[in-house]
Enzyme design. Structure first.
Site, PDB file in Angstrom:
ATOM      1  N   HIS A   1     -19.630 -35.822   4.455  1.00  0.00           N
ATOM      2  CA  HIS A   1     -19.543 -35.040   5.683  1.00  0.00           C
ATOM      3  C   HIS A   1     -19.706 -35.896   6.939  1.00  0.00           C
ATOM      4  O   HIS A   1     -20.702 -36.581   7.109  1.00  0.00           O
ATOM      5  CB  HIS A   1     -20.631 -33.963   5.635  1.00  0.00           C
ATOM      6  CG  HIS A   1     -20.422 -32.805   6.552  1.00  0.00           C
ATOM      7  ND1 HIS A   1     -19.302 -32.013   6.507  1.00  0.00           N
ATOM      8  CD2 HIS A   1     -21.198 -32.286   7.541  1.00  0.00           C
ATOM      9  CE1 HIS A   1     -19.401 -31.047   7.413  1.00  0.00           C
ATOM     10  NE2 HIS A   1     -20.541 -31.211   8.057  1.00  0.00           N
TER      11      HIS A   1
ATOM     12  N   SER B   1     -18.316 -31.403  12.479  1.00  0.00           N
ATOM     13  CA  SER B   1     -18.720 -30.167  11.831  1.00  0.00           C
ATOM     14  C   SER B   1     -18.459 -29.000  12.783  1.00  0.00           C
ATOM     15  O   SER B   1     -17.360 -28.862  13.293  1.00  0.00           O
ATOM     16  CB  SER B   1     -20.176 -30.270  11.374  1.00  0.00           C
ATOM     17  OG  SER B   1     -20.413 -29.419  10.281  1.00  0.00           O
TER      18      SER B   1
ATOM     19  N   ASP C   1     -16.643 -34.199   0.627  1.00  0.00           N
ATOM     20  CA  ASP C   1     -17.378 -33.311   1.526  1.00  0.00           C
ATOM     21  C   ASP C   1     -17.240 -31.877   1.029  1.00  0.00           C
ATOM     22  O   ASP C   1     -16.133 -31.342   0.983  1.00  0.00           O
ATOM     23  CB  ASP C   1     -16.796 -33.433   2.945  1.00  0.00           C
ATOM     24  CG  ASP C   1     -17.491 -32.522   3.940  1.00  0.00           C
ATOM     25  OD1 ASP C   1     -18.484 -31.862   3.572  1.00  0.00           O
ATOM     26  OD2 ASP C   1     -17.031 -32.470   5.098  1.00  0.00           O
TER      27      ASP C   1
END
Length: 480
Positions: free
Chosen positions: A449, A167, A424
């Site tokens: 994710h 991320s 995601d």
């Protein structure tokens, strides 16, 4: 109690705001403390507060973890970059994907905690003045300085270093390789959003598209449920009902647009959470059983089905009630103190969003069916928490500067892997197609994710197993 619940709910929202590290939220809310507290085995590295100042800068200590169980002489060095959460010792010791790669390649593993998160606190407080030193460029300079000096101290200057992250931390891993190819031989940026954007309206577009593709009737019933909530919010006679049905901590009162929007945001976070964290190790509910419930007509109207799911998730996270009060939220986000036992992340990440990334998940797009969460809500929250200088003009300017500095979607360089799940909601801001042979995207069908980073389990899908093996094979080739 209200402040504690507010922090817990903000942590849940942080899950949607770009963090992979919060897969441990399940443990935190069940009084099974995160492995984030200080420990005698922790390493501490001296950093400058301001790497770019011509004047003398104060120094502070940044925490890091080390695992040399698999290290072979001359082997690579894997650096896992911490993101917008406290560093967790489990990431250096358990069967996470990067650890298995290290075992197979004889790598030394290091985990570096991000400045202002966890126990890596440069100033001792989270005042707006102190947070001026919190940004990705300073964080990147921390990474570079750590990598350079630790290599000298440990005799690793000739070893090949690989940056890992997920991320936001995945973005830092990508940018470490892009900006400093002489220091990092390769990088893996899992679910990395590399394009900053003020208005991330694509998020709910993606959530709706994922639900529709998975089960069109499910997407329809979710829309009907949220539409019903929006309609009920217009009439005060329904406030008591909404308070009861969504387990609010305090009776619902709408004194301003902010009160209305924060309630909607709190209610909508549940289905977005299910999509983004689909099939998580400790998830109570995934997209499959979420849609099973939403399509079960025996449970009443879509509104009542959705209410059932939200109550179930709240109880799963050990939350006795839902805090949907804007002033309470401001109080939590405005707290500049640091809890030494359980340092929070919400204020810091909001600051980064308000100053360099945006990433605000609105319903402004016409290409999705939801409404009621406009961009001005997030901009006002920035101003209310940090001051009037934190406004739309400054944010737009800073987000543009972020994309110019890092390149946004225009990635330059080589030997960077971009893993991403096909479901995601963050993928609109990441790399989902190969840029070149040395800049490959690894899309994992049916996964969400940062899923490639997680601990390996017997329940992993064939697609996930294949994706991890592909990542390993590419790294093995590049590190020869």
């Amino acid at each position: 109690m209200a402040r504690a619940l507010g922090k817990l709910l903000l942590l849940l929202l942080l899950l949607l705001s770009c963090s992979c590290a919060q897969s441990f939220l399940w443990r935190r809310t069940r009084s099974d403390p995160l492995n984030t507290t200080k420990h005698p085995t922790d390493g501490w590295f001296v950093q400058k507060l301001d790497h770019f100042s011509q004047k003398d800068s104060p120094f502070w200590q940044q925490r890091y973890f080390i695992n040399d169980d698999f290290h072979k002489p001359g082997g690579p060095v894997f650096l896992m970059i911490g993101g917008e959460a406290a560093a967790n010792r489990n990431w250096i010791s358990r069967n996470y994907a990067w650890i298995t790669y290290a075992q197979r390649l004889g790598a030394l593993c290091l985990f570096l905690e991000h400045r202002f998160y966890g126990h890596s606190q440069p100033t001792g407080d989270l005042s707006t003045a102190s947070l001026h030193s919190l940004n990705s460029r300073q964080a990147l300079a921390d990474i570079v300085n750590f990598r350079t000096e630790i290599a000298k101290q440990m005799g690793l200057t000739k070893n090949k270093w690989v940056a890992f992250g997920g991320s936001y931390a995945g973005s830092l891993a990508v940018w470490s390789r892009v900006k400093h190819p002489n220091l990092f031989a390769a990088a893996v940026g899992s679910s990395a959003p590399i394009q900053a954007t003020v208005n991330f309206y694509e998020y709910f577009e993606a959530v709706h598209r994922i639900l529709t593709t998975h089960n069109s009737e499910c997407a329809k019933t979710v829309k009907e449920a949220i539409d019903k909530v929006v309609e009920m919010l217009k009439l005060p006679k329904y406030y008591r009902k909404l308070t009861k049905h969504f387990m609010l901590c305090d009776p619902l009162k709408i004194h301003s647009e902010m009160d209305r929007v924060i309630f909607l945001e709190r209610v909508m976070v549940f289905f977005a959470f299910v999509v983004q964290k689909n099939k998580g190790k400790h998830n109570l509910i995934n997209v499959d059983n979420f849609c099973d419930t939403m399509n079960n007509t025996s449970l009443g109207s879509p509104y009542y089905r959705y209410r059932r799911i939200t109550n179930l998730i709240l109880k799963h996270f050990n939350m006795p009630c839902l805090d949907a009060n804007y002033n309470d939220t401001l109080e939590v986000l405005s707290d500049s103190s640091i809890d030494e036992q359980n340092p929070s992340s919400e204020r810091q990440w909001l600051y980064q969003c308000c100053t360099e990334f945006g990433f605000f998940q609105t319903t402004d797009s016409r290409n999705q069916p939801f409404s009621g969460i406009p961009l001005r809500y997030f901009i006002k929250r920035c101003s209310d928490v940090f001051g009037p200088k934190f406004n739309y003009v400054s944010l737009t300017r800073n987000v543009m500067a972020t994309n110019v500095y890092y390149g946004g979607f225009n990635v330059k360089g080589s030997k960077i892997i971009f893993p991403s799940g096909s479901i995601d909601p963050w993928h609109p801001l990441g790399i989902t197609k190969d840029i070149s042979k040395d800049l490959p995207a690894v899309i994992i069908k049916g996964e969400a994710h940062c899923k490639d980073m997680n601990e390996q389990t017997d329940n992993d899908s064939a697609e996930l197993i294949q994706a991890r093996e592909k990542i390993f094979q590419i790294l093995q080739k590049w590190l020869k």
